[in-house]
Design a protein around this motif. Structure first.
Motif, PDB file in Angstrom:
ATOM      1  N   VAL A   1       0.874  -1.167   0.000  1.00 48.86           N
ATOM      2  CA  VAL A   1       0.000   0.000   0.000  1.00 48.86           C
ATOM      3  C   VAL A   1       0.911   1.216   0.000  1.00 48.86           C
ATOM      4  CG1 VAL A   1      -1.704   1.308   1.312  1.00 48.86           C
ATOM      5  CG2 VAL A   1      -1.884  -1.185   1.167  1.00 48.86           C
ATOM      6  N   ALA A   2       0.786   2.036  -1.030  1.00 48.60           N
ATOM      7  CA  ALA A   2       1.619   3.228  -1.147  1.00 48.60           C
ATOM      8  C   ALA A   2       0.964   4.432  -0.498  1.00 48.60           C
ATOM      9  CB  ALA A   2       1.897   3.531  -2.620  1.00 48.60           C
ATOM     10  N   SER A   3      -0.362   4.455  -0.473  1.00 57.83           N
ATOM     11  CA  SER A   3      -1.065   5.628   0.028  1.00 57.83           C
ATOM     12  C   SER A   3      -2.506   5.263   0.374  1.00 57.83           C
ATOM     13  CB  SER A   3      -1.067   6.718  -1.051  1.00 57.83           C
ATOM     14  OG  SER A   3      -1.944   7.757  -0.715  1.00 57.83           O
ATOM     15  N   ARG A   4      -3.030   6.003   1.325  1.00 60.57           N
ATOM     16  CA  ARG A   4      -4.455   5.919   1.650  1.00 60.57           C
ATOM     17  C   ARG A   4      -5.049   7.325   1.666  1.00 60.57           C
ATOM     18  NH1 ARG A   4      -2.651   1.558   5.136  1.00 60.57           N
ATOM     19  NH2 ARG A   4      -3.625  -0.367   4.419  1.00 60.57           N
ATOM     20  N   ALA A   5      -4.524   8.198   0.828  1.00 60.57           N
ATOM     21  CA  ALA A   5      -4.975   9.591   0.781  1.00 60.57           C
ATOM     22  C   ALA A   5      -6.438   9.667   0.387  1.00 60.57           C
ATOM     23  CB  ALA A   5      -4.126  10.390  -0.210  1.00 60.57           C
ATOM     24  N   SER A   6      -7.167  10.530   1.049  1.00 60.91           N
ATOM     25  CA  SER A   6      -8.596  10.782   0.779  1.00 60.91           C
ATOM     26  C   SER A   6      -9.433   9.507   0.848  1.00 60.91           C
ATOM     27  CB  SER A   6      -8.769  11.448  -0.587  1.00 60.91           C
ATOM     28  OG  SER A   6      -8.054  12.650  -0.639  1.00 60.91           O
ATOM     29  N   GLY A   7      -9.002   8.548   1.648  1.00 55.28           N
ATOM     30  CA  GLY A   7      -9.761   7.317   1.809  1.00 55.28           C
ATOM     31  C   GLY A   7      -9.634   6.349   0.639  1.00 55.28           C
ATOM     32  N   ILE A   8      -8.727   6.610  -0.288  1.00 50.91           N
ATOM     33  CA  ILE A   8      -8.528   5.729  -1.444  1.00 50.91           C
ATOM     34  C   ILE A   8      -7.192   5.022  -1.271  1.00 50.91           C
ATOM     35  CG2 ILE A   8      -8.236   5.593  -3.946  1.00 50.91           C
ATOM     36  CD1 ILE A   8      -9.909   8.209  -4.093  1.00 50.91           C
ATOM     37  N   THR A   9      -7.228   3.698  -1.203  1.00 52.33           N
ATOM     38  CA  THR A   9      -6.000   2.923  -1.079  1.00 52.33           C
ATOM     39  C   THR A   9      -5.377   2.772  -2.458  1.00 52.33           C
ATOM     40  OG1 THR A   9      -6.959   1.725   0.783  1.00 52.33           O
ATOM     41  CG2 THR A   9      -5.031   0.738  -0.271  1.00 52.33           C
ATOM     42  N   ARG A  10      -4.081   3.066  -2.533  1.00 58.88           N
ATOM     43  CA  ARG A  10      -3.350   2.931  -3.791  1.00 58.88           C
ATOM     44  C   ARG A  10      -2.191   1.958  -3.572  1.00 58.88           C
ATOM     45  NH1 ARG A  10      -5.215   8.116  -3.545  1.00 58.88           N
ATOM     46  NH2 ARG A  10      -6.334   8.864  -5.374  1.00 58.88           N
ATOM     47  N   TYR A  11      -1.954   1.125  -4.568  1.00 58.57           N
ATOM     48  CA  TYR A  11      -0.989   0.041  -4.472  1.00 58.57           C
ATOM     49  C   TYR A  11       0.152   0.238  -5.455  1.00 58.57           C
ATOM     50  CZ  TYR A  11      -5.079  -2.091  -2.311  1.00 58.57           C
ATOM     51  OH  TYR A  11      -6.166  -2.342  -1.511  1.00 58.57           O
TER      52      TYR A  11
ATOM     53  N   PRO B   1       8.229   9.602   1.724  1.00 61.85           N
ATOM     54  CA  PRO B   1       6.820  10.006   1.731  1.00 61.85           C
ATOM     55  C   PRO B   1       6.229  10.019   0.323  1.00 61.85           C
ATOM     56  CG  PRO B   1       8.241  11.906   2.043  1.00 61.85           C
ATOM     57  CD  PRO B   1       9.132  10.702   1.990  1.00 61.85           C
ATOM     58  N   HIS B   2       4.925  10.019   0.288  1.00 62.48           N
ATOM     59  CA  HIS B   2       4.194  10.154  -0.975  1.00 62.48           C
ATOM     60  C   HIS B   2       3.469  11.489  -0.956  1.00 62.48           C
ATOM     61  CE1 HIS B   2       4.810   5.807  -0.897  1.00 62.48           C
ATOM     62  NE2 HIS B   2       4.819   5.925  -2.198  1.00 62.48           N
ATOM     63  N   PHE B   3       3.330  12.077  -2.126  1.00 63.21           N
ATOM     64  CA  PHE B   3       2.610  13.329  -2.262  1.00 63.21           C
ATOM     65  C   PHE B   3       1.251  13.021  -2.861  1.00 63.21           C
ATOM     66  CE2 PHE B   3       1.119  17.214  -4.071  1.00 63.21           C
ATOM     67  CZ  PHE B   3       1.547  18.185  -3.191  1.00 63.21           C
ATOM     68  N   ALA B   4       0.196  13.412  -2.176  1.00 64.01           N
ATOM     69  CA  ALA B   4      -1.170  13.212  -2.655  1.00 64.01           C
ATOM     70  C   ALA B   4      -1.734  14.574  -3.034  1.00 64.01           C
ATOM     71  CB  ALA B   4      -2.023  12.574  -1.563  1.00 64.01           C
TER      72      ALA B   4
ATOM     73  N   VAL C   1      -1.239  10.377  -6.761  1.00 67.67           N
ATOM     74  CA  VAL C   1      -0.349  10.081  -5.647  1.00 67.67           C
ATOM     75  C   VAL C   1       0.966   9.622  -6.248  1.00 67.67           C
ATOM     76  CG1 VAL C   1       0.066   8.619  -3.645  1.00 67.67           C
ATOM     77  CG2 VAL C   1      -2.236   9.448  -4.113  1.00 67.67           C
ATOM     78  N   LEU C   2       2.043  10.286  -5.874  1.00 70.96           N
ATOM     79  CA  LEU C   2       3.358   9.978  -6.427  1.00 70.96           C
ATOM     80  C   LEU C   2       4.385   9.910  -5.310  1.00 70.96           C
ATOM     81  CD1 LEU C   2       3.145  12.595  -9.299  1.00 70.96           C
ATOM     82  CD2 LEU C   2       2.939  10.135  -9.570  1.00 70.96           C
TER      83      LEU C   2
ATOM     84  N   GLU D   1       3.221   5.157   7.459  1.00 70.85           N
ATOM     85  CA  GLU D   1       3.087   5.801   6.156  1.00 70.85           C
ATOM     86  C   GLU D   1       3.224   7.291   6.365  1.00 70.85           C
ATOM     87  OE1 GLU D   1      -0.636   5.033   4.291  1.00 70.85           O
ATOM     88  OE2 GLU D   1      -0.575   2.927   4.794  1.00 70.85           O
ATOM     89  N   LEU D   2       3.923   7.940   5.458  1.00 68.90           N
ATOM     90  CA  LEU D   2       4.051   9.382   5.533  1.00 68.90           C
ATOM     91  C   LEU D   2       3.548   9.959   4.224  1.00 68.90           C
ATOM     92  CD1 LEU D   2       4.995  11.945   6.968  1.00 68.90           C
ATOM     93  CD2 LEU D   2       7.269  11.528   6.030  1.00 68.90           C
TER      94      LEU D   2
END
Length: 164
Positions: free
Chosen positions: A72-82, A95-98, A105-106, A129-130
């Protein structure tokens, strides 16, 4: 990442103790080819026309995370990204930038999170996660200058939300 060939994906799945089903191979190949973390919706959009339903694709994402072939790379805005995880990857300590405007998300380039070896926070940081949330450079270019915050965030002097 790269261009994971079908036979290499099948072998990697079997080596991880998984059956190399067609949807699982397709999801692994998609993660390998993605230039940025992908959501379940992205996977469905890319592979849903192959007669695999949303639940099948979701279960395969979870299974790949379970065996450390994806993370899991990100859970920004309630959306899990892989994103794809490789066996020889360094721990994912950046960290990832959302983007709050376009939703992308990158990986945040050039930023590392360093933990001192004897720090009591070391294990917590390694498992955390950051994310940095804001407007990405592309969205900032598209916004008119000098107009203040976006309409979505604009507030009146007394703190109430302004009407659009």
């Amino acid at each position: 990442m790269g261009r994971l060939k079908r036979h290499d994906a099948r072998k990697a799945l079997r080596d991880a103790g998984l059956r190399a089903t067609a949807p699982r191979v397709a999801v692994l190949q998609l993660l390998d080819q993605a230039k940025k973390p992908v959501s379940h919706s992205d996977v469905v959009e890319a592979l849903g026309d192959e007669s695999w339903d949303q639940a099948t694709l979701y279960r395969n994402l979870l299974k790949l995370v379970e065996v450390n072939m994806a993370r899991v790379a990100s859970r920004a805005s309630g959306i899990t990204r892989y994103e794809r995880a490789l066996p020889d990857d360094d721990p994912h300590h950046h960290p990832h930038f959302a983007c709050s405007d376009c939703g992308n998300v990158l990986c945040l380039p050039g930023v590392q999170v360093k933990v001192t070896p004897n720090s009591k926070w070391g294990p917590a940081i390694r498992d955390a996660e950051l994310q940095v949330v804001g407007s990405c450079p592309d969205c900032r270019k598209r916004k008119p200058r000098g107009r203040g915050p976006s309409t979505r965030a604009r507030r009146t002097a007394d703190g109430r939300r302004a009407r659009a």
